[in-house]
Design an enzyme around this catalytic site. Structure first.
Site, PDB file in Angstrom:
ATOM      1  N   ARG A   1       0.837  -1.213   0.000  1.00 34.72           N
ATOM      2  CA  ARG A   1       0.000   0.000   0.000  1.00 34.72           C
ATOM      3  C   ARG A   1       0.867   1.255   0.000  1.00 34.72           C
ATOM      4  O   ARG A   1       0.539   2.253  -0.656  1.00 34.72           O
ATOM      5  CB  ARG A   1      -0.897  -0.061   1.248  1.00 34.72           C
ATOM      6  CG  ARG A   1      -1.692   1.180   1.551  1.00 34.72           C
ATOM      7  CD  ARG A   1      -2.476   0.985   2.856  1.00 34.72           C
ATOM      8  NE  ARG A   1      -3.268   2.161   3.189  1.00 34.72           N
ATOM      9  CZ  ARG A   1      -4.023   2.286   4.287  1.00 34.72           C
ATOM     10  NH1 ARG A   1      -4.098   1.293   5.142  1.00 34.72           N
ATOM     11  NH2 ARG A   1      -4.706   3.390   4.519  1.00 34.72           N
TER      12      ARG A   1
ATOM     13  N   ASN B   1       1.549   2.331  14.697  1.00 41.73           N
ATOM     14  CA  ASN B   1       0.675   1.332  14.069  1.00 41.73           C
ATOM     15  C   ASN B   1       0.834   1.245  12.548  1.00 41.73           C
ATOM     16  O   ASN B   1       0.469   0.239  11.947  1.00 41.73           O
ATOM     17  CB  ASN B   1      -0.789   1.540  14.469  1.00 41.73           C
ATOM     18  CG  ASN B   1      -1.342   2.876  14.065  1.00 41.73           C
ATOM     19  OD1 ASN B   1      -0.593   3.763  13.666  1.00 41.73           O
ATOM     20  ND2 ASN B   1      -2.642   3.048  14.157  1.00 41.73           N
TER      21      ASN B   1
ATOM     22  N   ASP C   1      11.266  17.367  21.693  1.00 38.58           N
ATOM     23  CA  ASP C   1      10.993  18.816  21.673  1.00 38.58           C
ATOM     24  C   ASP C   1      12.027  19.556  20.838  1.00 38.58           C
ATOM     25  O   ASP C   1      11.722  20.544  20.167  1.00 38.58           O
ATOM     26  CB  ASP C   1      11.021  19.388  23.100  1.00 38.58           C
ATOM     27  CG  ASP C   1       9.716  19.128  23.831  1.00 38.58           C
ATOM     28  OD1 ASP C   1       8.790  18.584  23.187  1.00 38.58           O
ATOM     29  OD2 ASP C   1       9.631  19.457  25.028  1.00 38.58           O
TER      30      ASP C   1
ATOM     31  N   GLY D   1      -0.481  10.458  15.745  1.00 39.62           N
ATOM     32  CA  GLY D   1      -0.224   9.814  17.024  1.00 39.62           C
ATOM     33  C   GLY D   1      -1.270  10.203  18.042  1.00 39.62           C
ATOM     34  O   GLY D   1      -2.419  10.487  17.683  1.00 39.62           O
TER      35      GLY D   1
ATOM     36  N   GLU E   1      -2.975  14.218  13.125  1.00 38.59           N
ATOM     37  CA  GLU E   1      -4.038  13.237  13.244  1.00 38.59           C
ATOM     38  C   GLU E   1      -3.824  12.527  14.572  1.00 38.59           C
ATOM     39  O   GLU E   1      -2.825  11.853  14.769  1.00 38.59           O
ATOM     40  CB  GLU E   1      -3.945  12.274  12.060  1.00 38.59           C
ATOM     41  CG  GLU E   1      -5.247  11.564  11.781  1.00 38.59           C
ATOM     42  CD  GLU E   1      -5.171  10.151  12.287  1.00 38.59           C
ATOM     43  OE1 GLU E   1      -4.644   9.303  11.580  1.00 38.59           O
ATOM     44  OE2 GLU E   1      -5.641   9.910  13.414  1.00 38.59           O
TER      45      GLU E   1
ATOM     46  N   CYS F   1      -6.491   4.269  14.525  1.00 37.65           N
ATOM     47  CA  CYS F   1      -7.228   5.456  14.949  1.00 37.65           C
ATOM     48  C   CYS F   1      -8.645   5.421  14.385  1.00 37.65           C
ATOM     49  O   CYS F   1      -9.569   5.989  14.964  1.00 37.65           O
ATOM     50  CB  CYS F   1      -6.491   6.712  14.531  1.00 37.65           C
ATOM     51  SG  CYS F   1      -6.106   6.727  12.802  1.00 37.65           S
TER      52      CYS F   1
ATOM     53  N   ARG G   1      -9.296   4.941   6.650  1.00 42.78           N
ATOM     54  CA  ARG G   1      -8.626   6.087   6.020  1.00 42.78           C
ATOM     55  C   ARG G   1      -8.612   5.928   4.507  1.00 42.78           C
ATOM     56  O   ARG G   1      -8.778   6.882   3.759  1.00 42.78           O
ATOM     57  CB  ARG G   1      -7.204   6.171   6.569  1.00 42.78           C
ATOM     58  CG  ARG G   1      -6.279   7.154   5.897  1.00 42.78           C
ATOM     59  CD  ARG G   1      -5.053   7.350   6.761  1.00 42.78           C
ATOM     60  NE  ARG G   1      -4.483   6.080   7.159  1.00 42.78           N
ATOM     61  CZ  ARG G   1      -3.345   5.569   6.661  1.00 42.78           C
ATOM     62  NH1 ARG G   1      -2.656   6.224   5.762  1.00 42.78           N
ATOM     63  NH2 ARG G   1      -2.876   4.400   7.078  1.00 42.78           N
TER      64      ARG G   1
END
Ligand code: G3H
Length: 497
Positions: free
Chosen positions: A117, A170, A231, A246, A265, A299, A452
């Site tokens: 994919r 994932n 960061d 995430g 997302e 998700c 998705r």
């Protein structure tokens, strides 16, 4: 095998996977590594470099320099290289899929599907980029009051600079290339910070871009501890755009990032509303597929079923019959339900399950856990005071809330702080459209589980589910800015006639 053959150079003599900087595979000066725990065996399977802030600085410096030249590379040449990378990625799907099995316990077949994919996504991106980036707008001034036709306005899309891509565990390959390919075709350079679980699969994928022959510094991949470089990367002045997928970390990133475009997302609590007139067999099949594929760690998984009381018994019975047939075990055996990614995820899921039990939910199966492996569980008669009614388990446990009206279902869906996707099952298309319009989610699927893909569809979350829209076309556009050139004429110019 992972880290061998064409991938041999991505691993050092001690077996630690290198990071990728300035077109070369390197060991970090820190001399430290980060272990990657296999969710199935719960022991260290791979190790990656623990990069330093100094190394991040160097990567961003070379990304900035490489981008300047890349922006001058003809669009068709950028596309050609992307097509080459896609072909190499697909050719080497086996070792990459093997990493996904070992690092994130993705079932073997799904792991291969993710790589294929991803190759398709890269190719589509190359083609779409050639189409949409080659077009601009032409405007004339006399359409705005007070102006004559003395100004011609030309717009084009130009790159942003250095794009920072942070994919989740994932889909460490697919959700990395869904950021990398649009960034590159649009003329940006890319810095990839893969998730710890999934980092080795991502490094293999990056090597496919290396083998394709992209210029030095244009793509880099930095691994390490979030506490050391997280960061530092997201707040780095050299970064021009962040594309993140995430959890809650995204909220923190969005607060700390400067004045740069963000694509985020951040998860969902996708509701599945099932009406009285639904095809219950179809709904049950989608509840199981949507709720339990990759053990619920998507998700877009169905995360709460809102079913009309009149069909609830029938639905629960059919779902249970299918849950019964799900195979549970090792990803190598291609089981449907495999261990969840970390022990702390398993503990979190268990916390939600125990809270629901204590508050009186009906367990359709016995709750069972061994290490990170949690057996699939349907929880019926879930009430709004239970945490599982609102929180995202990211595991193979699915709550069912029985509703007495469509409004009650919509209300529950909209009361969530998330708004990624949702779905509705009904044979009445007019009702489905009204419900879709009323649901506060980025997408509503009619008579199918949330998803998705196909990857060129727009994909976006409302509320805490994200910022901006993804999907190939939207991602390419998001990773560009509009540049305008205005031609000022000494006198109004009108067309003939
Ligand atoms: O986990 C988040 C992904 O964007 C879901 O993708 O619907 O293809 O599983 P998917």
């Amino acid at each position: 095998m992972a880290g061998s053959g064409v991938f041999a150079e991505i691993r050092d003599g001690d077996g630690v996977f290198r990071y990728y900087s300035d077109g070369e595979w390197k060991a970090s000066a820190s001399g430290k590594s980060v272990p990657i725990i296999n969710p199935t065996t719960r022991s260290t399977h791979f190790k990656v470099q623990a990069c330093t802030q100094e190394e991040v600085n160097k990567i961003i410096e070379s990304a900035k320099a490489a981008q300047k030249l890349w922006a001058k590379t003809p669009l068709w040449k950028r596309a050609e290289l992307l097509h080459r990378a896609a072909a190499i990625l697909k050719e080497h799907k086996a070792p990459i899929a093997e990493c996904l099995v070992k690092e994130i316990a993705k079932p073997a077949k799904d792991a291969v599907t993710e790589v294929v994919r991803s190759g398709d996504l890269i190719s589509y991106c190359a083609e779409e980029g050639v189409r949409i980036l080659g077009e601009g707008k032409f405007l004339v001034s006399d359409s705005f009051p007070g102006n004559e036709r003395t100004k011609y306005c030309l717009t084009s899309k130009i790159p942003l600079g250095v794009v920072l891509a942070i994919p989740p565990f994932n889909y460490p390959v697919n959700l990395a290339v869904s950021k990398i390919a649009p960034a590159l075709i649009a003329g940006n350079s890319i810095v990839l910070k893969p998730p710890t679980q999934g980092a080795v699969a991502a490094l293999h994928m990056v090597h496919c871009f290396h083998l394709a022959g992209f210029p030095r510094g244009l793509i880099s991949c930095v691994t390490g501890k979030g506490s050391e470089i997280g960061d530092f990367l997201t707040m780095h002045p050299g970064i021009s755009c962040i594309s993140f997928t995430g959890g809650d970390t995204g909220v923190a990133i969005s607060k700390k990032a400067g004045m740069i475009p963000l694509q985020m997302e951040l998860g969902g609590k996708d509701a599945c509303i099932i009406l009285e007139d639904a095809d219950v067999d179809l709904a049950a099949a989608n509840v199981v597929k949507g709720g339990f594929s990759y053990s619920g760690q998507r998700c877009t998984a169905v995360k709460v079923v809102l079913v009309m009381e009149s069909v609830a018994d029938k639905l629960v019975e059919k779902v249970n019959a299918k849950v019964q047939k799900l195979t549970v075990g090792a990803p190598e055996d291609d089981c449907d339900i495999t261990p969840v990614v970390t022990e702390s995820s398993a503990n979190f899921i268990e916390g939600l399950v125990m809270d629901a039990k204590q508050k009186g939910a009906t367990f359709c199966q016995e709750y069972r856990r061994e290490g990170n492996l949690i057996w699939p569980l349907l929880l019926d008669h879930v009430q709004p005071d239970m945490r599982i009614a609102w929180e995202e388990p990211f595991g193979p446990v699915l709550p069912v809330i029985r509703i007495n009206s469509v409004e009650e279902g919509i209300h529950h869906c909209n009361a969530s702080n998330f708004g990624l996707q949702g779905c509705v099952f009904t044979r009445d298309i007019n009702k489905a459209i009204l419900i879709s319009d009323a649901m506060e989610t980025g997408t509503v699927q009619i008579n199918s589980a949330p998803a998705r893909g196909p990857d060129h569809f727009p994909f976006q979350g409302l509320k805490d589910s994200g910022i901006g829209s993804q999907g190939i076309t939207n991602s390419i556009s998001m990773m560009t800015k509009i540049k305008t050139t205005v031609i000022n004429l000494p006198a109004p110019s009108y067309t003939m006639g």
